[in-house]
Structures are given as C-alpha cells and as structure tokens.
Design an enzyme around this catalytic site. Structure first.
Site, PDB file in Angstrom:
ATOM      1  N   HIS A 225       0.820  -1.222   0.000  1.00  0.00           N
ATOM      2  CA  HIS A 225       0.000   0.000   0.000  1.00  0.00           C
ATOM      3  C   HIS A 225       0.851   1.268   0.000  1.00  0.00           C
ATOM      4  O   HIS A 225       0.670   2.153  -0.840  1.00  0.00           O
ATOM      5  CB  HIS A 225      -0.916   0.035   1.231  1.00  0.00           C
TER       6      HIS A 225
ATOM      7  N   LYS B 119      -0.186  -1.081  13.843  1.00  0.00           N
ATOM      8  CA  LYS B 119      -1.480  -1.552  14.351  1.00  0.00           C
ATOM      9  C   LYS B 119      -1.552  -1.193  15.828  1.00  0.00           C
ATOM     10  O   LYS B 119      -0.522  -1.028  16.481  1.00  0.00           O
ATOM     11  CB  LYS B 119      -1.561  -3.075  14.228  1.00  0.00           C
TER      12      LYS B 119
END
Ligand SMILES: NC(=O)C1=CN([C@@H]2O[C@H](COP(=O)(O)OP(=O)(O)OC[C@H]3O[C@@H](n4cnc5c(N)ncnc54)[C@H](OP(=O)(O)O)[C@@H]3O)[C@@H](O)[C@H]2O)C=CC1
Ligand SMILES: O=C1O[C@H](COP(=O)(O)O)[C@@H](O)[C@H](O)[C@H]1O
Length: 633
Positions: free
Chosen positions: A385, A481
């Site tokens: 990404h 995360k």
C-alpha cells in the site's frame, strides 16, 4: 470519429483460416457495418479498416466461426484524453495461427463516451485460457451480438473479505447502475450453503449510501436474486466444472465474460486458478482473475507465484489488487499534481524536504493473527500500500493516462530506489495496555500468535530514490497496528523559504514554519496546505493555518469504497490500478533483503503499549534525517 489505421493478420495454416472472417460493428448498437471473409495465408486488413470511418467501431474476428476478439472503446477515451491509441496483439489458442490487430483511434466527442452505460464500455477482448480442444461450443454471434453477460465468481465467498468488502461493493455498483445489464454473481467456497443461505449472509452486510436511500430495499432484493452459491473444493476441477455448468445456465446463450475474485488464503491461489481456468473459464469471452494480496512474502515466493499463475493465465488476465490504489485520494494524487500548475513545478528535491507516508490503525490484529504473524506489518502495509502510493507520488509524468504508461513510470521509480537498509528501519510490537478500566490485549496474547513471536506490528522506514528529481530526499514510511488513531496520510514537507523576511517571527521554530501539504486518505478525506499567515490585528504575529479542502464540506456525494472502483475497473478491463508483475518484482527487491536480515538476526521489536503513538525509535529515525513526523506536530 474513429479511424482504424493499421491491421494485419497472418496465418501459417490455410486450413485454420479457411472459414475465417473479420466483422466490424457499430459500437453503440452492435449492428454490422462490414465484414470480410478470408482464407488465404496472409491477409492485410488495412484497406478494409481505412475504408471505415464512423463514430465507434467494434471489431470481431471470427476464426472457424468462433469469435475471439472484440476491441473496446475503453475508459482511455474519457474526456481528458482527446486522442487515443488502442493497441492489441495476441496469440490465438490455435497453435499454428497468430494474429495481431493494431487500431489507432481518434475519439468521438467525449460527452458521447461518458454517456455510455458501463456495459457498453465492456468491449475488451481477452482470450480464454482454456485449451482449444476444450472450446467445443461455437457461438452464434449473429443472433447474440447485442447480448453479453458478466459472471462474477467470488472464490472464498464464506470469508471475511467477501462479506465485508466484495459483496457490498458489488451491490453498490449495482445500485448505482454500474454493473452490466446482464450479470450473475456466484459465491464459491467449501462451506455448505444454499443460494438462500448465501443471500441471507450477504444481505446482512449490504448498505445503501447515505445520500441514496431511494428504493434501497427493492434494489437489495433485485441484487440478491442475482446472487447464487456453489459449494466446492478449491483443488477440484470437477467442482469447478459443475460451477461452469451452473454459470452457463445463467449465461443462457449470451456472450459470456467471466471474472473470478480470489478471496482465499494465498496457499490455495494456484489450485483455484488452475481449476477455474481449466474447467470454468469463458469459452468465447474474456476471463479475468482478481488476485488478493499477499503476492508472496519475498522476491522468490512472489516470482514463483507469478510463474505459477502464468501457467494458467496471461499477464493481462491477472488483476493483482492493492485496494489502496482504489481509494479516492490516492486516485486524486495524479490529478492534484499533474493538473495544477502550482504543484508540479515544486515536485522535486529543489522544494521538497521530505515526504511521509503514514498508516495507523487503532485496533490490533484480532481475528487475523494467524495470517499476520507470517507476514508482519512491512509486508502487510509497507511493501504494497505505502510503496504503491510512493510510486504514484514520485513518478515522472507518464506519456498518457493509459495503464501501461502509468505503470511504466511507477516501475522506473521503484527501480531507482535503494533497497531498504537495516539501519533505516525501526520495528515495534504492541503490548497489552489497560486504560479506563479496559484491558487491551497485546499482540502475543492472541492464541493464534506464538508467545515468542518477533513479528513487527509497527515499522518506520527511510527510503531514497536515487534519481535526478529526488536525490537526497528522505521518503519516510510509518505503519502500525493498535496505535492511538486510525488514519492514512501523505505529508509533503517543503523546504525553508530562503532568506525569509519573517524568520525572526518564528524564533527557533523554523522547522514548524515550513509549508506542508497533507493528503488525508482516510478518515475524513481532505487535502490541506499548511501556510504561514499573519494573525489579524495590529501586531505582526504569524501562525500556521490550513488552506483546507475537506471533502465532506465540499462534495455532497459519498465517497465510493476502494473495492467498488477496482471491481468496476476489472469488469471494464482497465488495468491502471492493478499491479503489473514487474512492479511487484521491483517492490519486493526493495524490501526482501531487510526482511531476511530482520528474521535472520532475530531483531527484537521495540514494545509499545496498545493505543499509544508507537515506539520512540521512530522519532530517532526521523531525527537522523532532520525530519519531524508531521502527524505529531
Ligand atoms: N480480510 C481482510 O480484511 C483482507 C483480506 N485480504 C486477503 O484476501 C484474501 C481473503 O481474506 P479473508 O476473507 O480474510 O480470508 P478468510 O480466512 O476468511 O478465508 C476465506 C475463505 O477461504 C476458505 N479458507 C480459509 N482457510 C482455508 C484453508 N486453510 N484451506 C482452504 N480454504 C480455506 C474459507 O472458506 P471455506 O471454508 O468455506 O472454503 C474462508 O471462508 C486473503 O488472501 C487475504 O490475505 C486482503 C486485505 C484485507
Ligand atoms: O490490506 C490490508 O489493509 C487493511 C487496512 O485497509 P483499510 O482500507 O481499512 O485502511 C489492514 O487492516 C490489513 O491488515 C491489511 O491486510
């Protein structure tokens, strides 16, 4: 007006070509314009094509009564492109016959193209991968020329991604009228389910856009009626042949095009592709396969995956999805840069001090720990990404908006980059944290994750592009995360104003006084430019204020989900937002050495508490390049 200017077709077999002809059809109504039979070894179609000048032409080549080929009037003909070149060259499944057709097109007024329904844009011709001997059925094009259909099979339909993203995206396309008139959706997985059970499962995740609730229930019913389910193994040709049979029943003699979406774990990709291509690819129309990431876990495994896929598919049948490329603001990156005079001249080392790509999620790997532990955040987010966004950001101006031109420029950027060095990486892993009476589990508390796992859930990296435009400019990436917030941004920090008259007003905060362009991909999509401004009043006080384009304030339309755009592109054969195999190779080359080093040296990730801003090491890394992370300013 479309002008076809160069075609050729040659055959090494008289027999194979003896029943062949080429036909031209009006693109809008599919009525025949002209056709020519040929049976000789070599045929020049140039005179025929030059004789045909009309609004839009579709061209179908018949060989032994099978139609193989339909050039399209594609999205390349959108209004911003006044001139289009369409080139086709392919190998027919017959081993002794090859044919190539090159079309050059001068486009009709753009509004006409834009007014077309998506179905009418569906004119791409991809050959079936099924071996010729299996293509038993012949297709009577004359009686079916105005009837084509698309069958979309979601392989792994019982899974998380299918429920969460794929079916809702297909429904949104249906609701907005973007799916072809004739389409069928099949779910395929091992779980036993009836059509009704699939519909019930899917219906739970369908929503209508906030700005479009009209007939929502009715549309959902209509959509669900076109969804079916077939249970089968991923490695069973027989099961896929059963699927093929069911697809045929729904295609009901229409010109069949088939899209397979592989929404399954990567270890079963190849089996599913093999079985789908051998037993369930379209006999006459195109067959395309959307492949979900991860595309391998390093250079070698990625190359092996590509090689295996190419045993059954041609590169132009493979649609490697990176859903970040389908996000509205990523799509807008090129528009911003190439259609605004104020940005492009600044887009280089001369004015840009550093660029930051920041991804953060405020939740952990819950539910996906098993998958994640094998990959880690660098493979999960950075190598794909963030790197894809970087390539779009840093590429040179492509020759056109054509998929190949854009992807050529992206590859050049990736190849100009230095492989990431271990010194330029910081890794972290989240630990459990209690806040407000709630305890948030750490990464290794997940039962599917080994207790001694060294897999990074956070990483920061400094990358460099060794070309004339970007020499010496740090491209920083940060992904994590279980951080304090969920967001994805691109931050462009500009250099100081040389000899700034107002330096004294900034005191020692010179760094904070530089301009910064922020492209907030999510949430609350926005583009804003941090500028220095005089605070109103009689004194001379400056502050940094934002020129702010907040999408929700500017546009009333809800932003489509990335999967909608990408699914539509795959249906239309538009490859611009999908990853080509050489891009993938180049991307892996940048990260593979450091990934191996991290694993071989068993580098221990720095702990950070769940919900924090990540490890402190990320700041030191940025500081080494005299950079401050923009999201912390
Ligand atoms: N979920 C997400 O948010 C994202 C997922 N992806 C990728 O998309 C793909 C699908 O993801 P997701 O839906 O989460 O995956 P799931 O783990 O939910 O798997 C999808 C389906 O595949 C079948 N399956 C699962 N494990 C196995 C196995 N070991 N052997 C055979 N079949 C199996 C199951 O169906 P059944 O048992 O009925 O056959 C399952 O419902 C993956 O490649 C993933 O990496 C990419 C980005 C985000
Ligand atoms: O590909 C992935 O993306 C999601 C984040 O996607 P977003 O569109 O919700 O930002 C990420 O959670 C997941 O780990 C990763 O595999």
């Amino acid at each position: 007006m479309v002008t076809l200017y160069s075609t050729h077709c040659s055959s090494s077999s008289k027999a194979a070509a003896s029943n062949s002809s080429i036909g031209f059809y009006n693109y809008h109504n599919n009525l025949p314009i002209s056709s020519r039979k040929f049976g000789s070894q070599k045929i020049s179609l140039t005179p025929i094509c030059n004789a045909i000048r009309m609004q839009d032409v579709a061209c179908v080549l018949f060989l032994n009564k099978r139609s193989f080929y339909e050039p399209r009037v594609s999205r390349k003909q959108r209004p911003y492109l006044p001139k289009v070149e369409v080139r086709f060259a392919y190998t027919l499944p017959s081993p002794n016959l090859t044919c190539g057709i090159t079309l050059g097109a001068v486009v009709a007024p753009p509004s006409k193209i834009e007014n077309k329904t998506p179905l009418k844009k569906l004119k791409d011709g991809i050959l079936s991968v099924r071996p010729p001997e299996e293509q038993k059925d012949t297709f009577d094009f004359d009686s079916n020329k105005d009837k084509s259909t698309v069958s979309i099979t979601v392989v792994g339909a019982s899974g998380d991604l299918a429920k969460k993203k794929i079916f809702p995206a297909l429904f949104a396309l249906y609701y907005e009228g973007f799916l072809p008139e004739h389409f069928t959706i099949f779910g395929y997985a091992r779980s036993k389910m009836t059509d009704t059970e699939l519909r019930n499962m899917v219906s739970k995740t369908l929503t209508c856009r906030i700005d479009k609730r009209e007939n929502c229930g009715e549309k959902m019913e209509e959509f669900l009626e076109r969804c079916f389910y077939h249970s089968g193994q991923y490695d069973s040709q027989e099961n896929f042949a059963e699927l093929d049979k069911r697809l045929k029943e729904h295609e009901a003699g229409r010109f069949p095009n088939r899209l397979f979406y592989l929404s399954i774990p990567p270890n079963i990709f190849i089996n599913a592709v093999r079985c789908a291509s051998l037993s369930a690819s379209s006999a006459h129309g195109w067959t395309r396969v959307i492949v979900e990431k991860p595309f391998g876990r390093d250079c070698e495994s990625s190359a092996a995956l590509t090689r295996s896929l190419k045993q059954y598919l041609k590169e132009d049948q493979i649609f490697r999805i990176d859903h970040y490329l389908g996000k509205e603001l990523v799509e807008n990156l090129s528009v911003l840069r190439f259609s605004n005079l104020i940005f492009e001249p600044l887009w280089s080392r001369q004015y840009i001090r550093n660029v930051q790509f920041i991804f953060s999620e405020d939740f952990g790997t819950e539910g996906r720990g098993g998958y994640f532990d094998h990959y880690g955040i660098i493979r999960d987010i950075m190598q794909n990404h963030l790197l894809q966004i970087l390539a779009l950001f840093a590429m040179e101006t492509p020759v056109s908006l054509d998929a190949e031109d854009i992807r050529n420029e992206k590859v050049k950027v990736l190849r100009s980059m230095r492989p990431l060095q271990l010194d330029d990486v910081v890794v972290g892993q989240y630990k459990s944290h209690t806040k407000g009476g709630t305890t948030y589990s750490g990464y290794t508390d997940d039962k599917t994750v080994p207790k001694d796992s060294l897999t990074p859930t956070f990483a920061a990296a400094a990358l460099f592009i060794d070309n004339a435009r970007w020499d010496g400019v740090p491209f920083l990436m940060k992904a994590g995360k279980a951080l304090h917030t969920r967001s994805a941004e691109i931050r462009v920090q500009f250099r100081h104003v040389p000899g700034n008259l107002y330096n004294k007003n900034f005191g020692s905060y010179l760094d904070q006084a530089t301009n910064e362009l922020v492209i907030r991909v999510q949430p609350d999509e926005a583009i804003y430019l941090k500028i220095n401004n005089k605070v109103p009043g009689l004194g001379m006080r400056l502050d940094a204020s934002n020129l702010n384009l907040l999408y929700s304030a500017r546009y009333s339309k809800e932003i489509p989900d990335a999967y909608e755009r990408l699914l539509l592109d795959a249906i239309e054969g538009e490859r611009r937002l999908f990853i080509r195999s050489d891009e993938l190779d180049a991307a892996w080359s940048l990260f593979t050495p450091v990934l191996k080093e991290l694993e071989q040296k068993k580098i221990v990730p720095e702990n950070y508490p769940y919900g924090s801003r990540g490890p402190i090491g990320a700041h030191y890394l940025a500081a080494r390049y005299k950079v401050r992370w923009g999201d912390l300013a």
